[in-house]
Design a protein around this motif. Structure first.
Motif, PDB file in Angstrom:
ATOM      1  N   TRP A 192       0.816  -1.216   0.000  1.00 35.91           N
ATOM      2  CA  TRP A 192       0.000   0.000   0.000  1.00 35.91           C
ATOM      3  C   TRP A 192       0.846   1.260   0.000  1.00 35.91           C
ATOM      4  O   TRP A 192       0.462   2.263  -0.599  1.00 35.91           O
ATOM      5  N   ALA A 193       2.018   1.218   0.649  1.00 35.77           N
ATOM      6  CA  ALA A 193       2.913   2.377   0.610  1.00 35.77           C
ATOM      7  C   ALA A 193       3.347   2.627  -0.830  1.00 35.77           C
ATOM      8  O   ALA A 193       3.368   3.764  -1.303  1.00 35.77           O
ATOM      9  N   LYS A 194       3.654   1.552  -1.548  1.00 31.70           N
ATOM     10  CA  LYS A 194       4.065   1.674  -2.944  1.00 31.70           C
ATOM     11  C   LYS A 194       2.889   2.181  -3.795  1.00 31.70           C
ATOM     12  O   LYS A 194       3.062   3.036  -4.663  1.00 31.70           O
ATOM     13  N   TYR A 195       1.687   1.708  -3.503  1.00 32.28           N
ATOM     14  CA  TYR A 195       0.505   2.129  -4.246  1.00 32.28           C
ATOM     15  C   TYR A 195       0.266   3.634  -4.065  1.00 32.28           C
ATOM     16  O   TYR A 195       0.028   4.366  -5.020  1.00 32.28           O
ATOM     17  N   VAL A 196       0.367   4.095  -2.835  1.00 33.35           N
ATOM     18  CA  VAL A 196       0.208   5.525  -2.551  1.00 33.35           C
ATOM     19  C   VAL A 196       1.282   6.318  -3.296  1.00 33.35           C
ATOM     20  O   VAL A 196       0.995   7.293  -3.984  1.00 33.35           O
ATOM     21  N   ASP A 197       2.520   5.857  -3.161  1.00 39.40           N
ATOM     22  CA  ASP A 197       3.665   6.555  -3.725  1.00 39.40           C
ATOM     23  C   ASP A 197       3.579   6.652  -5.248  1.00 39.40           C
ATOM     24  O   ASP A 197       3.808   7.703  -5.819  1.00 39.40           O
ATOM     25  N   GLN A 198       3.259   5.552  -5.894  1.00 37.17           N
ATOM     26  CA  GLN A 198       3.324   5.503  -7.357  1.00 37.17           C
ATOM     27  C   GLN A 198       2.003   5.767  -8.059  1.00 37.17           C
ATOM     28  O   GLN A 198       1.992   6.127  -9.222  1.00 37.17           O
ATOM     29  N   LYS A 199       0.887   5.555  -7.387  1.00 35.70           N
ATOM     30  CA  LYS A 199      -0.405   5.688  -8.071  1.00 35.70           C
ATOM     31  C   LYS A 199      -1.251   6.837  -7.544  1.00 35.70           C
ATOM     32  O   LYS A 199      -1.834   7.595  -8.305  1.00 35.70           O
ATOM     33  N   VAL A 200      -1.373   6.970  -6.230  1.00 36.44           N
ATOM     34  CA  VAL A 200      -2.321   7.944  -5.695  1.00 36.44           C
ATOM     35  C   VAL A 200      -1.777   9.368  -5.739  1.00 36.44           C
ATOM     36  O   VAL A 200      -2.470  10.297  -6.160  1.00 36.44           O
ATOM     37  N   MET A 201      -0.536   9.541  -5.326  1.00 37.48           N
ATOM     38  CA  MET A 201       0.035  10.890  -5.249  1.00 37.48           C
ATOM     39  C   MET A 201       0.036  11.575  -6.605  1.00 37.48           C
ATOM     40  O   MET A 201      -0.445  12.697  -6.750  1.00 37.48           O
ATOM     41  N   LEU A 202       0.580  10.875  -7.589  1.00 40.64           N
ATOM     42  CA  LEU A 202       0.693  11.483  -8.916  1.00 40.64           C
ATOM     43  C   LEU A 202      -0.676  11.771  -9.515  1.00 40.64           C
ATOM     44  O   LEU A 202      -0.919  12.846 -10.064  1.00 40.64           O
ATOM     45  N   ALA A 203      -1.595  10.799  -9.374  1.00 38.41           N
ATOM     46  CA  ALA A 203      -2.937  10.973  -9.955  1.00 38.41           C
ATOM     47  C   ALA A 203      -3.642  12.177  -9.335  1.00 38.41           C
ATOM     48  O   ALA A 203      -4.266  12.973 -10.046  1.00 38.41           O
ATOM     49  N   SER A 204      -3.545  12.322  -8.018  1.00 35.38           N
ATOM     50  CA  SER A 204      -4.262  13.429  -7.384  1.00 35.38           C
ATOM     51  C   SER A 204      -3.579  14.764  -7.666  1.00 35.38           C
ATOM     52  O   SER A 204      -4.234  15.780  -7.845  1.00 35.38           O
ATOM     53  N   TRP A 205      -2.263  14.744  -7.776  1.00 32.79           N
ATOM     54  CA  TRP A 205      -1.524  15.956  -8.122  1.00 32.79           C
ATOM     55  C   TRP A 205      -1.876  16.411  -9.541  1.00 32.79           C
ATOM     56  O   TRP A 205      -2.155  17.583  -9.783  1.00 32.79           O
ATOM     57  N   LYS A 206      -1.867  15.462 -10.469  1.00 34.40           N
ATOM     58  CA  LYS A 206      -2.188  15.768 -11.879  1.00 34.40           C
ATOM     59  C   LYS A 206      -3.616  16.298 -12.001  1.00 34.40           C
ATOM     60  O   LYS A 206      -3.891  17.176 -12.801  1.00 34.40           O
ATOM     61  N   ALA A 207      -4.517  15.754 -11.179  1.00 32.92           N
ATOM     62  CA  ALA A 207      -5.908  16.209 -11.245  1.00 32.92           C
ATOM     63  C   ALA A 207      -6.015  17.682 -10.849  1.00 32.92           C
ATOM     64  O   ALA A 207      -6.846  18.424 -11.378  1.00 32.92           O
ATOM     65  N   CYS A 208      -5.162  18.121  -9.920  1.00 29.29           N
ATOM     66  CA  CYS A 208      -5.184  19.525  -9.481  1.00 29.29           C
ATOM     67  C   CYS A 208      -4.598  20.444 -10.537  1.00 29.29           C
ATOM     68  O   CYS A 208      -5.093  21.546 -10.758  1.00 29.29           O
ATOM     69  N   TRP A 209      -3.501  20.012 -11.147  1.00 28.93           N
ATOM     70  CA  TRP A 209      -2.727  20.937 -11.974  1.00 28.93           C
ATOM     71  C   TRP A 209      -2.712  20.589 -13.458  1.00 28.93           C
ATOM     72  O   TRP A 209      -2.107  21.326 -14.237  1.00 28.93           O
ATOM     73  N   GLY A 210      -3.346  19.508 -13.834  1.00 30.53           N
ATOM     74  CA  GLY A 210      -3.310  19.103 -15.236  1.00 30.53           C
ATOM     75  C   GLY A 210      -4.084  20.086 -16.114  1.00 30.53           C
ATOM     76  O   GLY A 210      -4.817  20.933 -15.614  1.00 30.53           O
ATOM     77  N   PRO A 211      -3.933  19.959 -17.452  1.00 28.20           N
ATOM     78  CA  PRO A 211      -4.621  20.884 -18.353  1.00 28.20           C
ATOM     79  C   PRO A 211      -6.149  20.765 -18.228  1.00 28.20           C
ATOM     80  O   PRO A 211      -6.677  19.678 -18.016  1.00 28.20           O
ATOM     81  N   GLU A 212      -6.792  21.903 -18.407  1.00 24.83           N
ATOM     82  CA  GLU A 212      -8.250  22.047 -18.288  1.00 24.83           C
ATOM     83  C   GLU A 212      -9.019  20.988 -19.092  1.00 24.83           C
ATOM     84  O   GLU A 212      -9.970  20.378 -18.592  1.00 24.83           O
ATOM     85  N   ASP A 213      -8.584  20.759 -20.318  1.00 24.04           N
ATOM     86  CA  ASP A 213      -9.333  19.849 -21.196  1.00 24.04           C
ATOM     87  C   ASP A 213      -9.192  18.377 -20.784  1.00 24.04           C
ATOM     88  O   ASP A 213      -9.950  17.532 -21.243  1.00 24.04           O
ATOM     89  N   GLU A 214      -8.235  18.106 -19.917  1.00 28.13           N
ATOM     90  CA  GLU A 214      -8.085  16.712 -19.450  1.00 28.13           C
ATOM     91  C   GLU A 214      -8.618  16.547 -18.028  1.00 28.13           C
ATOM     92  O   GLU A 214      -8.563  15.456 -17.453  1.00 28.13           O
ATOM     93  N   ARG A 215      -9.081  17.679 -17.455  1.00 23.08           N
ATOM     94  CA  ARG A 215      -9.487  17.723 -16.049  1.00 23.08           C
ATOM     95  C   ARG A 215     -10.412  16.583 -15.645  1.00 23.08           C
ATOM     96  O   ARG A 215     -10.152  15.873 -14.685  1.00 23.08           O
ATOM     97  N   GLU A 216     -11.493  16.389 -16.422  1.00 24.62           N
ATOM     98  CA  GLU A 216     -12.490  15.378 -16.059  1.00 24.62           C
ATOM     99  C   GLU A 216     -11.867  13.996 -15.950  1.00 24.62           C
ATOM    100  O   GLU A 216     -12.109  13.259 -14.987  1.00 24.62           O
ATOM    101  N   LYS A 217     -11.048  13.648 -16.935  1.00 25.90           N
ATOM    102  CA  LYS A 217     -10.429  12.322 -16.972  1.00 25.90           C
ATOM    103  C   LYS A 217      -9.454  12.160 -15.800  1.00 25.90           C
ATOM    104  O   LYS A 217      -9.420  11.116 -15.152  1.00 25.90           O
ATOM    105  N   LEU A 218      -8.686  13.213 -15.531  1.00 22.38           N
ATOM    106  CA  LEU A 218      -7.687  13.142 -14.464  1.00 22.38           C
ATOM    107  C   LEU A 218      -8.351  13.023 -13.092  1.00 22.38           C
ATOM    108  O   LEU A 218      -7.881  12.290 -12.229  1.00 22.38           O
ATOM    109  N   VAL A 219      -9.438  13.768 -12.917  1.00 20.90           N
ATOM    110  CA  VAL A 219     -10.158  13.715 -11.641  1.00 20.90           C
ATOM    111  C   VAL A 219     -10.767  12.326 -11.450  1.00 20.90           C
ATOM    112  O   VAL A 219     -10.704  11.759 -10.353  1.00 20.90           O
ATOM    113  N   GLU A 220     -11.304  11.768 -12.509  1.00 19.49           N
ATOM    114  CA  GLU A 220     -11.887  10.417 -12.459  1.00 19.49           C
ATOM    115  C   GLU A 220     -10.853   9.395 -12.026  1.00 19.49           C
ATOM    116  O   GLU A 220     -11.119   8.522 -11.185  1.00 19.49           O
ATOM    117  N   GLU A 221      -9.664   9.511 -12.581  1.00 19.31           N
ATOM    118  CA  GLU A 221      -8.570   8.592 -12.233  1.00 19.31           C
ATOM    119  C   GLU A 221      -8.177   8.751 -10.771  1.00 19.31           C
ATOM    120  O   GLU A 221      -7.964   7.767 -10.053  1.00 19.31           O
TER     121      GLU A 221
END
Lengths: 224, 227
Positions: free
Chosen positions: A101-130
């Motif tokens: 789970w530490a690896k899952y948080v580190d490699q999957k959750v952190m990046l996905a949630s960070w990208k959802a905040c700062w990713g491009p507007e047109d990809e926002r919906e997809k990034l937030v879903e992920e």
């Protein structure tokens, strides 16, 4: 190298990776010398010497030898100071779950949630879903436990420090909402327990300073 | 508990699956190998690893352990009194073994794999140069970690030998396909000799796939569809 030799930590005041190490050192009551690294400016000769491969903080220096990568540093501290405030369970199966789970948080959750905040507007919906998907996995794993580690803060809680503190601040700075009490009540409750812990709260960077940093470093010039 | 039934869900060609197989061999732990069919995922796999749906998965008394390097650590800790230690004993050496294993998975193997998708000679050359750079770093890491002994782990194979050695089959296939040596006596003398010793190890030999068979498999799975 033994427990008596002085620990030095090269870190960054705002980094969740750097703070993971500080949290564990403080929980275990291990004294250390903290050295702030100017990663956005010039990387110091010390950083380049002790982490030539990745050139990133945090780096732990103990007895003249260095260890890089925050979760590896945490395991090193755990291996060296086994008895004070154990971060990992004793049972091999429980340990494997914690590492997973530490690896899952580190490699999957952190990046996905960070990208959802700062990713491009047109990809926002997809990034937030992920990000939702990944956070849901974590919410289910937490269940009704006080912490991922059970009754005390453990390896997964430390790995997930970003979720407990930085994510809320990134949401405020970016204006994007991902983790709410309605959608993730268990993670919300866990975040409050985590940042409310007496040792953890002393380590966390100041909120407004982080909001300002995030807006300056990652925000769009044109965002309101 | 240690004597409960052990099963491993995997596939013969996967380097990641090879890791726990070598570890189980080192510990003389018998296990049932459940081979996945390429292109589909069994119900058992989906149930045992719902998060990633990937092999390898170790099932010990039906409890699943996922992620190859995590499984290797689990095997080392569970059968600690059997066979040699897989992780080094000193905390610093353990940290170094884990550091290099992560480097191999997250940097080195990623560039090796991208040779397959490189388009055109220029891009292929650039990616090969990147892999070469990584391998040179690992040559130095070997010298640092082995301290004059035959393996990364010292006198016998361990965590880091397994983490890197599992890729040797695919490395050889890539060398043949690209017409470019990645590991050889001039570029990487220490690693070159280590590779032969690794492949000869009794825990490795039974599970290292034959290069020709792997090359044939690679042809099949990377074959570009006809326009």
């Amino acid at each position: 190298m033994n427990q008596e030799e002085q620990i030095k930590l090269l870190g960054l005041w705002g980094s969740p990776f750097s703070k993971r190490v500080e949290m564990v050192l403080k929980l275990k009551g291990i004294p250390y010398e903290y050295i702030e690294e100017d990663v956005y400016g010039n990387k110091s000769p010390m950083l380049l010497k002790y982490n030539p491969i990745h050139k990133k903080i945090p780096v732990l220096i103990h007895g003249g030898r260095s260890i890089a990568e925050s979760l590896l540093i945490v395991e090193y501290i755990e291996d060296t100071w086994k008895t004070s405030y154990p971060i990992l369970p004793q049972d091999p199966y429980e340990r494997s779950i914690a590492r997973f789970w530490a690896k899952y948080v580190d490699q999957k959750v952190m990046l996905a949630s960070w990208k959802a905040c700062w990713g491009p507007e047109d990809e926002r919906e997809k990034l937030v879903e992920e990000a939702y998907e990944r956070l849901t996995c974590l919410e289910n794993e937490l269940g009704d436990k006080q912490f991922f580690g059970g009754e005390t803060i453990g390896f997964v809680d430390i790995a997930a420090d970003f979720i407990a503190y930085w994510l809320g601040i990134a949401q405020e700075a970016s204006g994007v909402t991902i983790m709410t009490a309605e959608k993730f009540p268990k993670l919300q409750r866990w975040s409050e327990n985590f940042v409310g812990n007496n040792v953890i709260k002393e380590v966390l960077p100041p909120k407004q300073k982080l909001v300002a940093l995030f807006k300056a470093q990652f925000g769009n010039v044109t965002s309101s | 508990m240690a004597s409960d039934q052990v099963k491993l869900i995997g596939a013969w060609a996967s380097p990641f699956v090879m890791r726990p197989r070598i570890a189980l061999n080192l510990k003389s732990v018998p296990y049932e190998f459940l081979q996945e069919t390429f292109g589909s995922k069994s119900e058992l796999l989906l149930k045992s690893n719902p998060v990633h749906k990937k092999i390898p998965v170790l099932l010990h008394a039906d409890k699943p352990v996922c992620e190859s390097n995590i499984i290797v650590e689990y095997i080392d800790e569970t059968w600690s009194s059997s066979g040699p230690s897989i992780l080094p004993s000193h905390p610093y050496d353990r940290a170094m073994a884990r550091f290099w294993a992560a480097y191999i998975d997250e940097k080195w193997f990623v560039s090796l794999r991208s040779i397959q998708t490189a388009e055109g000679e220029e891009e292929k050359k650039a990616v090969l140069a990147q892999v070469d750079e990584g391998t040179a770093i690992l040559e130095k890491a070997f010298i640092d970690c082995s301290k004059g002994k035959p393996f990364f782990n010292g006198d016998h194979i361990g965590y880091l030998d397994i983490a890197f050695g599992c890729f040797l089959g695919w490395l050889r296939v890539t060398e043949l396909a690209a017409g470019h040596k990645l590991l050889d006596e001039t570029k990487t003398p220490s690693l070159s000799k280590w590779a032969d010793r690794f492949c000869d190890d009794p825990a490795v030999k039974p599970v290292m796939p034959d290069t020709a068979k792997l090359a044939e498999f690679a042809q099949k799975i990377f074959a570009k569809p006809q326009p």
